[in-house]
Design an enzyme around this catalytic site. Sequence first.
Site, PDB file in Angstrom:
ATOM      1  N   ASP A 101       0.725  -1.215  -0.036  1.00 14.78           N
ATOM      2  CA  ASP A 101      -0.174   0.104  -0.049  1.00 14.78           C
ATOM      3  C   ASP A 101       0.865   1.322  -0.091  1.00 14.78           C
ATOM      4  O   ASP A 101       1.566   1.586   0.940  1.00 14.78           O
ATOM      5  CB  ASP A 101      -0.890  -0.005   1.181  1.00 14.78           C
ATOM      6  CG  ASP A 101      -1.827   1.132   1.366  1.00 14.78           C
ATOM      7  OD1 ASP A 101      -1.614   2.291   0.543  1.00 14.78           O
ATOM      8  OD2 ASP A 101      -2.700   1.267   2.139  1.00 14.78           O
ATOM      9  N   ASP A 131      -1.360   8.924  -6.789  1.00 16.68           N
ATOM     10  CA  ASP A 131      -2.208   8.600  -7.770  1.00 16.68           C
ATOM     11  C   ASP A 131      -3.012   7.575  -7.651  1.00 16.68           C
ATOM     12  O   ASP A 131      -3.011   6.715  -8.295  1.00 16.68           O
ATOM     13  CB  ASP A 131      -1.386   8.581  -9.014  1.00 16.68           C
ATOM     14  CG  ASP A 131      -2.145   8.405 -10.412  1.00 16.68           C
ATOM     15  OD1 ASP A 131      -3.225   8.627 -10.195  1.00 16.68           O
ATOM     16  OD2 ASP A 131      -1.504   7.732 -11.218  1.00 16.68           O
TER      17      ASP A 131
END
Length: 284
Positions: free
Chosen positions: A147, A168
């Site tokens: 992550d 993003d």
Amino acid sequence: MFSYRHGFHAGNHADVLKHTVLVQLLEHLTQKDTPFWVVDTHAGGGLYDLASGYAAKSGEAQGGIHKVWAARQDPALPRGLQDLIEQIEVCNEGDALRWYPGSPQLAAQMLRPRDHLRMYELHPTESRALKAHFADVKRGVSIEVADGFAGLKGILPPPPKRGLVHIDPPYEMKDDYRRVINTLKEALTRFPTGVYAVWYPIVARRESDLLPDQLKRLAPGKWLHASLRVKANTRDGLGLNGSGMFIVNPPWTLYQTLADALPWMVENIGIDDHSGYVLETDVK
């Protein structure tokens, strides 16, 4: 959770805006001799084949980068878009546009030997593609299947104390908006002098409408916001109507570059009469 694929949207209008900005930021950072890091929190697959797979199925590049590519010999093409095309030409041969570089590939081909590219990608298929793409690169690149929001916390500030952080996420889950705010807020406490580039979608969702003003409050006097809308909202509220880039600690030249490029994008990439752009800054 893992339905989003970067390749499906490769080269679309959002990529044109996003990567025009990123190329300018990378050019700015490479003007100094001192090394820097690029951190990409949601890296994707790295390089995309516009002639096959997801990109060919969606055809979104036809309304985005193909429009710019067709105008690449036009002297009236704004400098920022010319700079993007020059980087895309590195990945292609001759006049055909087949390969589209994602943000990791753009960074990799613009960085110098002493710079470093650190990428995070949690999607299992995308992360495998990313690792395969960079398999032969032995130095200056690191990839984590993790992550990116969480990974960013442990690496700031980067060792050279210079860097570009590209945030993003897909925003498929509403929680991504909150995580962008919290991640940027914490990152700025650890690395206040870094350059941060946050992409967000323009969709029929309240969180999308509120995000730019929320980001502005995190970095007063140090931000630039650019957005490109290509069409009106649909009746069903679905679809990507545009996108925005929010930059913390932008180079002073970026505003004028986008002031030249955004009207061209509206004129040539816009779909209907609701097309338009926003360009604003609070840089003192």
